[in-house]
Design a protein around this motif. Structure first.
Motif, mmCIF file in Angstrom:
data_model
loop_
_atom_site.group_PDB
_atom_site.id
_atom_site.type_symbol
_atom_site.label_atom_id
_atom_site.label_comp_id
_atom_site.label_asym_id
_atom_site.label_seq_id
_atom_site.Cartn_x
_atom_site.Cartn_y
_atom_site.Cartn_z
ATOM 1 N N LEU A 138 14.010 39.017 13.117
ATOM 2 C CA LEU A 138 13.442 40.365 13.198
ATOM 3 C C LEU A 138 14.014 41.146 14.373
ATOM 4 N N ARG A 139 14.192 40.474 15.508
ATOM 5 C CA ARG A 139 14.758 41.172 16.669
ATOM 6 C C ARG A 139 16.236 41.486 16.454
ATOM 7 N N SER A 140 16.940 40.619 15.734
ATOM 8 C CA SER A 140 18.357 40.876 15.440
ATOM 9 C C SER A 140 18.498 42.085 14.525
ATOM 10 N N CYS A 141 17.602 42.187 13.543
ATOM 11 C CA CYS A 141 17.619 43.357 12.653
ATOM 12 C C CYS A 141 17.323 44.634 13.438
ATOM 13 N N GLN A 142 16.346 44.536 14.343
ATOM 14 C CA GLN A 142 16.015 45.694 15.178
ATOM 15 C C GLN A 142 17.224 46.121 16.003
ATOM 16 N N ALA A 143 17.951 45.139 16.567
ATOM 17 C CA ALA A 143 19.148 45.453 17.355
ATOM 18 C C ALA A 143 20.241 46.055 16.481
ATOM 19 N N ALA A 144 20.249 45.690 15.180
ATOM 20 C CA ALA A 144 21.248 46.229 14.251
ATOM 21 C C ALA A 144 20.825 47.581 13.687
ATOM 22 N N GLY A 145 19.600 48.029 14.024
ATOM 23 C CA GLY A 145 19.174 49.371 13.655
ATOM 24 C C GLY A 145 18.424 49.507 12.352
ATOM 25 N N PHE A 146 17.807 48.421 11.859
ATOM 26 C CA PHE A 146 17.035 48.556 10.626
ATOM 27 C C PHE A 146 15.837 47.617 10.617
ATOM 28 N N GLU A 147 14.887 47.938 9.769
ATOM 29 C CA GLU A 147 13.696 47.123 9.560
ATOM 30 C C GLU A 147 13.876 46.385 8.230
ATOM 31 N N PRO A 148 13.907 45.060 8.223
ATOM 32 C CA PRO A 148 14.218 44.343 6.977
ATOM 33 C C PRO A 148 13.079 44.415 5.961
ATOM 34 N N ARG A 149 13.458 44.393 4.704
ATOM 35 C CA ARG A 149 12.487 44.300 3.615
ATOM 36 C C ARG A 149 12.310 42.831 3.262
ATOM 37 N N ILE A 150 11.078 42.330 3.422
ATOM 38 C CA ILE A 150 10.802 40.906 3.228
ATOM 39 C C ILE A 150 10.269 40.676 1.818
ATOM 40 N N ALA A 151 10.967 39.821 1.061
ATOM 41 C CA ALA A 151 10.538 39.502 -0.298
ATOM 42 C C ALA A 151 9.564 38.328 -0.315
ATOM 43 N N PHE A 152 9.894 37.239 0.422
ATOM 44 C CA PHE A 152 9.051 36.054 0.466
ATOM 45 C C PHE A 152 9.086 35.464 1.872
ATOM 46 N N ALA A 153 8.040 34.760 2.220
ATOM 47 C CA ALA A 153 7.979 34.043 3.504
ATOM 48 C C ALA A 153 7.789 32.562 3.231
ATOM 49 N N SER A 154 8.558 31.745 3.916
ATOM 50 C CA SER A 154 8.452 30.290 3.770
ATOM 51 C C SER A 154 9.062 29.644 4.999
ATOM 52 N N ASN A 155 8.542 28.489 5.392
ATOM 53 C CA ASN A 155 9.145 27.724 6.482
ATOM 54 C C ASN A 155 9.995 26.574 5.967
#
Length: 318
Positions: free
Chosen positions: A214-231
Motif C-alpha cells: 500500500l505504501r509503495s502504491c502511494q509512492a507511485a501515485g495511486f490508490e490500488p483497487r483491491i479485489a480479494f484479501a488473503s494471507n
C-alpha cells in the motif's frame, strides 16, 4: 504466595476466552482448569474471572495479574535457558517462531543445518505471523521469532519497546501476472504502469507485506483497487492465474510457482521487506540461540542467491 503454574492457566483462559479452549491448549481437563483458577483466586483473595453467556472474561484484578504473568513467565523461561546453556550446545532447547513464507522456504533448511551441527539441542518451531511471533516472545513461549519490517520502518523496531531485531535479509517484492496479461511479455515493470489493475492483497491486519504494498502504491501515485484479501500466497497465485487481478509477492513466497503465472521485476530498486530475527531485549542469549542466528544468516543468504538466479533466468526465458 501465588502459584506460577496457575498464573499460566489464567493467562491461557484470558487468551482463549473459555475454560474449555484453555484446557485443550494445556492438555488439561476443563475441570482441572476450573480448579486451578479457583485455587488462584483463593491465593489472590479476589475474583479473577467472570463467566458470561459468551464465555469468560477477566476482572480488573485478573487483567492486572495476567499483565504480571507475562513478565514473570518470560523471566522464568530465561532462567531455564541459562541453566540449560550450562551444558553449551551439548543440550538445552531452542524454541522458534516463523511466518509462513519463511517456514516454507527457509526454516526446513536452517533446521536441518542446525540439527546436523548441534543434534543434542531440543529444537521446536511454531508457525506464527510476525505480530503473533512477537506475542509469543513477550510471553516467554519462544526464544527467537522471524519477523518482517519494511524500508518504510527502518528508524526503529516496529513491534514496540522490549523487542530487539537483527536484520537478516532484504527480500525483494515482485509482481505476478497471468501469463495471458498484456504486459506479461515485459521483463520488468513500474508499479505506476499497473495503477488501473485490480490486486490480490494480504490481510492488512496481520500481514506486513500488505503495508509495504500500500505504501509503495502511494509512492507511485495511486490508490490500488483491491479485489480479494488473503494471507495464503498459493491461493493468491490461483486468483491471479484465473484473471482476478495481479499480486505483489515477496521472493521467499515464490518457492512454488504456478506454470500459468509470470513473475516480473519492479526494477533495480524494488520495494523490499526486511527479514528480521526478533528477541526480547535484555534476555539471555544462549549458545543455541546464537548458533541459530548464525545458521539463519547463512541459509538466508544462500536462499536469496538461489532465488535471485532462478528469477533472473525465468525473466530472460519469458
Amino acid at each position: 504466595m501465588l502459584d506460577v503454574r496457575r498464573m499460566r492457566v489464567l493467562r491461557e483462559v484470558a487468551q482463549r476466552g473459555s475454560f474449555s479452549a484453555a484446557a485443550e491448549a494445556l492438555a488439561y481437563t476443563q475441570s482441572a482448569v476450573s480448579q486451578q483458577i479457583a485455587a488462584l483466586e483463593r491465593e489472590a483473595g479476589v475474583k479473577l474471572v467472570e463467566r458470561s453467556a459468551r464465555g469468560v472474561y477477566l476482572t480488573e484484578a485478573g487483567a492486572i495479574l495476567v499483565g504480571h504473568a507475562d513478565a514473570i513467565l518470560a523471566r522464568l523461561a530465561d532462567a531455564e535457558a541459562e541453566l540449560e546453556a550450562l551444558a553449551g550446545l551439548r543440550g538445552g532447547r531452542l524454541r522458534l517462531a516463523a511466518f509462513p513464507s519463511a517456514g516454507a522456504s527457509v526454516m526446513p533448511r536452517a533446521i536441518a543445518v542446525f540439527r546436523e551441527r548441534h543434534p543434542a539441542v531440543d529444537l521446536s518451531l511454531q508457525p506464527a505471523e510476525p505480530e503473533d511471533g512477537v506475542a509469543l516472545l513477550r510471553a516467554g513461549e519462544v526464544d527467537l521469532a522471524l519477523t518482517i519490517a519494511s524500508t518504510f520502518d527502518e528508524s526503529s523496531c516496529m513491534y514496540g519497546p522490549g523487542i530487539e531485531e537483527q536484520h537478516l535479509l532484504d527480500d525483494p517484492m515482485y509482481v505476478i501476472l497471468p501469463e495471458t496479461h498484456a504486459l506479461a511479455h515485459r521483463r520488468s515493470l513500474r508499479l505506476a504502469d499497473l495503477a488501473e489493475e485490480q490486486w490480490m492483497l494480504g490481510s492488512t491486519g496481520t500481514c506486513p507485506d500488505a503495508t509495504i504494498f500500500l505504501r509503495s502504491c502511494q509512492a507511485a501515485g495511486f490508490e490500488p483497487r483491491i479485489a480479494f484479501a488473503s494471507n495464503d500466497y498459493p491461493s493468491i497465485q490461483g486468483f491471479v492465474a484465473a484473471g482476478m487481478g495481479l499480486a505483489f509477492v515477496p521472493d521467499l513466497a515464490l518457492i512454488n510457482l504456478r506454470d500459468d503465472v509470470v513473475v516480473r521485476s519492479l526494477g533495480a530498486r524494488p520495494p523490499v521487506r526486511r527479514i528480521m530475527a526478533a528477541t526480547l531485549k535484555g534476555s539471555y542469549c544462549s549458545p543455541a540461540r546464537e548458533a541459530m542466528l548464525e545458521v539463519l544468516a547463512e541459509v538466508l543468504a544462500e536462499v536469496a542467491a538461489e532465488f535471485g538466479a532462478a528469477r533472473r533466468e525465468l525473466s530472460l526465458a519469458s
